[in-house]
Design a protein around this motif. Structure first.
Motif, PDB file in Angstrom:
ATOM      1  N   GLU A 194       0.832  -1.213   0.000  1.00  0.00           N
ATOM      2  CA  GLU A 194       0.000   0.000   0.000  1.00  0.00           C
ATOM      3  C   GLU A 194       0.861   1.256   0.000  1.00  0.00           C
ATOM      4  O   GLU A 194       0.616   2.208  -0.744  1.00  0.00           O
ATOM      5  CB  GLU A 194      -0.957   0.005   1.209  1.00  0.00           C
ATOM      6  N   VAL A 195       1.932   1.229   0.846  1.00  0.00           N
ATOM      7  CA  VAL A 195       2.863   2.370   0.895  1.00  0.00           C
ATOM      8  C   VAL A 195       3.460   2.600  -0.499  1.00  0.00           C
ATOM      9  O   VAL A 195       3.544   3.723  -1.002  1.00  0.00           O
ATOM     10  CB  VAL A 195       3.983   2.101   1.933  1.00  0.00           C
ATOM     11  N   LEU A 196       3.843   1.484  -1.141  1.00  0.00           N
ATOM     12  CA  LEU A 196       4.453   1.584  -2.480  1.00  0.00           C
ATOM     13  C   LEU A 196       3.450   2.107  -3.495  1.00  0.00           C
ATOM     14  O   LEU A 196       3.768   2.954  -4.334  1.00  0.00           O
ATOM     15  CB  LEU A 196       4.899   0.200  -2.941  1.00  0.00           C
ATOM     16  N   ARG A 197       2.223   1.589  -3.414  1.00  0.00           N
ATOM     17  CA  ARG A 197       1.182   1.994  -4.360  1.00  0.00           C
ATOM     18  C   ARG A 197       1.009   3.526  -4.306  1.00  0.00           C
ATOM     19  O   ARG A 197       0.986   4.192  -5.339  1.00  0.00           O
ATOM     20  CB  ARG A 197      -0.138   1.298  -4.007  1.00  0.00           C
ATOM     21  N   THR A 198       0.949   4.038  -3.078  1.00  0.00           N
ATOM     22  CA  THR A 198       0.782   5.482  -2.905  1.00  0.00           C
ATOM     23  C   THR A 198       1.992   6.231  -3.465  1.00  0.00           C
ATOM     24  O   THR A 198       1.854   7.221  -4.202  1.00  0.00           O
ATOM     25  CB  THR A 198       0.629   5.805  -1.396  1.00  0.00           C
ATOM     26  N   ALA A 199       3.200   5.735  -3.132  1.00  0.00           N
ATOM     27  CA  ALA A 199       4.413   6.414  -3.600  1.00  0.00           C
ATOM     28  C   ALA A 199       4.505   6.378  -5.126  1.00  0.00           C
ATOM     29  O   ALA A 199       4.983   7.320  -5.760  1.00  0.00           O
ATOM     30  CB  ALA A 199       5.641   5.765  -2.976  1.00  0.00           C
ATOM     31  N   LEU A 200       4.031   5.262  -5.713  1.00  0.00           N
ATOM     32  CA  LEU A 200       4.135   5.105  -7.168  1.00  0.00           C
ATOM     33  C   LEU A 200       3.164   6.020  -7.913  1.00  0.00           C
ATOM     34  O   LEU A 200       3.442   6.422  -9.055  1.00  0.00           O
ATOM     35  CB  LEU A 200       3.887   3.640  -7.567  1.00  0.00           C
ATOM     36  N   ASP A 201       2.042   6.324  -7.248  1.00  0.00           N
ATOM     37  CA  ASP A 201       1.011   7.151  -7.893  1.00  0.00           C
ATOM     38  C   ASP A 201       1.572   8.344  -8.648  1.00  0.00           C
ATOM     39  O   ASP A 201       1.218   8.584  -9.788  1.00  0.00           O
ATOM     40  CB  ASP A 201       0.044   7.708  -6.819  1.00  0.00           C
ATOM     41  N   SER A 202       2.492   9.065  -7.989  1.00  0.00           N
ATOM     42  CA  SER A 202       2.962  10.316  -8.576  1.00  0.00           C
ATOM     43  C   SER A 202       4.106  10.117  -9.563  1.00  0.00           C
ATOM     44  O   SER A 202       4.451  11.038 -10.297  1.00  0.00           O
ATOM     45  CB  SER A 202       3.399  11.261  -7.461  1.00  0.00           C
ATOM     46  N   VAL A 203       4.741   8.919  -9.584  1.00  0.00           N
ATOM     47  CA  VAL A 203       5.924   8.760 -10.463  1.00  0.00           C
ATOM     48  C   VAL A 203       5.749   7.710 -11.564  1.00  0.00           C
ATOM     49  O   VAL A 203       6.518   7.692 -12.527  1.00  0.00           O
ATOM     50  CB  VAL A 203       7.187   8.390  -9.644  1.00  0.00           C
ATOM     51  N   VAL A 204       4.737   6.860 -11.443  1.00  0.00           N
ATOM     52  CA  VAL A 204       4.700   5.676 -12.316  1.00  0.00           C
ATOM     53  C   VAL A 204       4.505   6.013 -13.795  1.00  0.00           C
ATOM     54  O   VAL A 204       4.957   5.252 -14.664  1.00  0.00           O
ATOM     55  CB  VAL A 204       3.641   4.658 -11.809  1.00  0.00           C
ATOM     56  N   LEU A 205       3.926   7.140 -14.094  1.00  0.00           N
ATOM     57  CA  LEU A 205       3.717   7.475 -15.519  1.00  0.00           C
ATOM     58  C   LEU A 205       5.043   7.671 -16.247  1.00  0.00           C
ATOM     59  O   LEU A 205       5.108   7.545 -17.470  1.00  0.00           O
ATOM     60  CB  LEU A 205       2.814   8.704 -15.662  1.00  0.00           C
ATOM     61  N   GLY A 206       6.079   7.956 -15.487  1.00  0.00           N
ATOM     62  CA  GLY A 206       7.405   8.093 -16.100  1.00  0.00           C
ATOM     63  C   GLY A 206       8.152   6.769 -16.189  1.00  0.00           C
ATOM     64  O   GLY A 206       9.323   6.740 -16.548  1.00  0.00           O
ATOM     65  N   MET A 207       7.496   5.661 -15.847  1.00  0.00           N
ATOM     66  CA  MET A 207       8.189   4.357 -15.824  1.00  0.00           C
ATOM     67  C   MET A 207       7.724   3.469 -16.978  1.00  0.00           C
ATOM     68  O   MET A 207       6.826   3.821 -17.735  1.00  0.00           O
ATOM     69  CB  MET A 207       7.942   3.667 -14.474  1.00  0.00           C
ATOM     70  N   CYS A 208       8.374   2.285 -17.096  1.00  0.00           N
ATOM     71  CA  CYS A 208       8.080   1.385 -18.222  1.00  0.00           C
ATOM     72  C   CYS A 208       6.654   0.815 -18.104  1.00  0.00           C
ATOM     73  O   CYS A 208       6.033   0.876 -17.038  1.00  0.00           O
ATOM     74  CB  CYS A 208       9.109   0.262 -18.283  1.00  0.00           C
TER      75      CYS A 208
END
Ligand code: AMP
Length: 430
Positions: A187-201
């Motif tokens: 859950e912590v990761l999911r939240t952290a990824l929210d703002s950065v994941v669009l820049g990932m593969c």
């Protein structure tokens, strides 16, 4: 007219192991068995295929192994079977099926044999490969949850690699906590990824939704700086998981087993809890993992068994052999028998067989020539396959004195038959 036939080759991703390389395989297996014995492990042999659902439940429905790599087939009665992609699930199934929980103490079981995964073949990665692995498990009352078990298995692996002469290995260590810790971290990761994941593969964008933990496995170079900024699992562990891990590292420190902490080591299988580890080796290139493993406290229940916390590892034997061969310049030493017996004429073939038997029964490694060979041809054959040649003609048979040539020195010696075995047992040094 002959119909031309195409040459049948080994299936892609499989290979034949030939002498002298098989000698290296045998010595690795012998060393592993000796180390397992010292640590009181005993061998288990399970079938090469199982019901598909065993791996779906035991390895994880969502893992690459189960979704993409398993060799699954329908049997004639319609049941779904799979070639084993790993052996832990099979060992736990056998543990449950044969009520090994009723035996005293923790069960320490080791296995070796082929595993099957339909991966893209490359050096060190095959579709049929061999693993040497072990599991320690038992009811909680047997002490199977103890951090000492984790430290013991890691110390054993360090000993085994040292014993095999593999230098320069690195032990990477992490704790993925309990299932509850993992859920919290996801859950912590999911939240952290929210703002950065669009820049990932693309894969990470999918993982961020389905299983954020798997983002840590990503190998795409451009994603690495982003992954480095993500929260680490150590901060999501509860008190009990932290204490467990601290005791594992304290015992390793006491035994002077070196390790490095790797927060990203979450490993590909779903069932890991608490300690996870990998031993890597620099000489292996891209496929640098020699072995991996971890604790799996809820696995037995996931397969329908009693509570049986445990820890295990699987070592890639193919990669172990590759690193040993790399240390020997890629080639296993050519095989040479102690002696080649050359009968002078076909009438001496039976006497040569008797002499060979006599020497073989004394533990010598003997190649038997052929009486139709001329002496020159016998010498040529002998020099390629053995350290010495023993010439057996009528005179030698009658007198009991044999002529032996040692190739390394070029020296020819007369040896009485009664002393021949002792003579041949001496190393043929130049
Ligand atoms: P795993 O079961 O994925 O944790 O793998 C344990 C070890 O088995 C790895 O560290 C490798 O050394 C070895 N291994 C896994 N997959 C392969 C493969 N396809 N070919 C060769 N070795 C493998």
């Amino acid at each position: 007219m002959d119909v031309p036939t195409t040459l049948i080759r080994a299936v892609k991703g499989t290979r034949d192991l030939l002498p002298p390389a098989t000698e290296v395989w045998n010595s690795v297996e012998a060393a592993a068995r000796a180390v397992f014995r010292a640590y009181n492990y005993h061998e288990i042999r399970t079938p090469i295929f199982e019901e598909t659902q065993l791996f779906a439940r035991g390895v994880g429905e969502e893992t690459d192994i189960v979704t993409k790599e398993m060799y699954t087939f329908e049997d004639r009665d319609g049941s779904s079977l799979a070639l084993r992609p790993e052996c832990t699930a099979s060992v736990i199934r056998a543990y449950i099926e044969h009520r090994l929980d009723q035996r005293p103490g923790v069960q320490k079981l080791y296995y070796l044999g082929p595993m099957f995964r339909r991966e893209r073949p490359q050096k060190g990665r095959y579709r049929q490969f061999s693993q040497i692995g072990a599991e320690v498990l038992g009811p909680p009352s047997s002490g199977s949850e103890s951090p000492l078990r984790d430290a013991e298995i890691l110390e054993m692996l360090a000993t085994l690699l040292d014993e095999l002469g593999i230098t320069g290995w690195t032990l990477e260590l992490n704790s993925v906590g309990s299932l509850a810790d993992r859920a919290r971290y996801n859950e912590v990761l999911r939240t952290a990824l929210d703002s950065v994941v669009l820049g990932m593969c693309q894969d990470c964008q999918r993982r961020a939704v389905t299983n954020p933990l798997r983002v840590l496995d990503c190998k795409v170079p451009a994603d690495q700086p982003i992954i480095e900024t993500l929260p680490v699992i150590a901060d999501s562990l509860d008190e009990a998981s932290r204490a467990h891990f601290a005791q594992v590292t304290a015992a390793l420190d006491a035994a002077q087993v070196p390790y490095t902490l790797n927060h990203r080591l979450v490993r590909g299988l779903d069932y890991y809890t608490r300690t996870t580890f990998e031993f890597t080796h620099g000489g292996l290139g891209a496929q640098n993992a020699l072995l991996g493993g971890g604790r799996y406290d809820g696995l037995s229940e996931a397969i329908g068994g009693p509570k049986a916390p445990g820890i295990g590892f699987a070592m890639g034997e193919d990669r172990l052999v590759l690193s040993l061969l790399a240390a020997q310049d890629q080639k296993a030493a050519p095989l040479k028998a102690d002696a080649f017996i050359a009968p002078l004429g076909e009438t001496l073939n039976p006497a040569a067989l008797v002499l060979a038997r006599e020497l073989r029964h004394k533990g010598l490694w003997i190649e038997l020539g052929e009486g139709s060979f001329r002496l020159k041809k016998s010498f040529e054959a002998a020099e390629k396959t053995a350290g010495r040649i023993v010439i057996l003609g009528e005179d030698e048979l009658q007198s009991g004195i044999l002529t032996v040539k040692t190739f390394a020195t070029g020296i020819q010696t007369k040896v009485p038959r009664a002393e021949l075995a002792a003579f041949l047992a001496e190393p043929a040094k130049g």
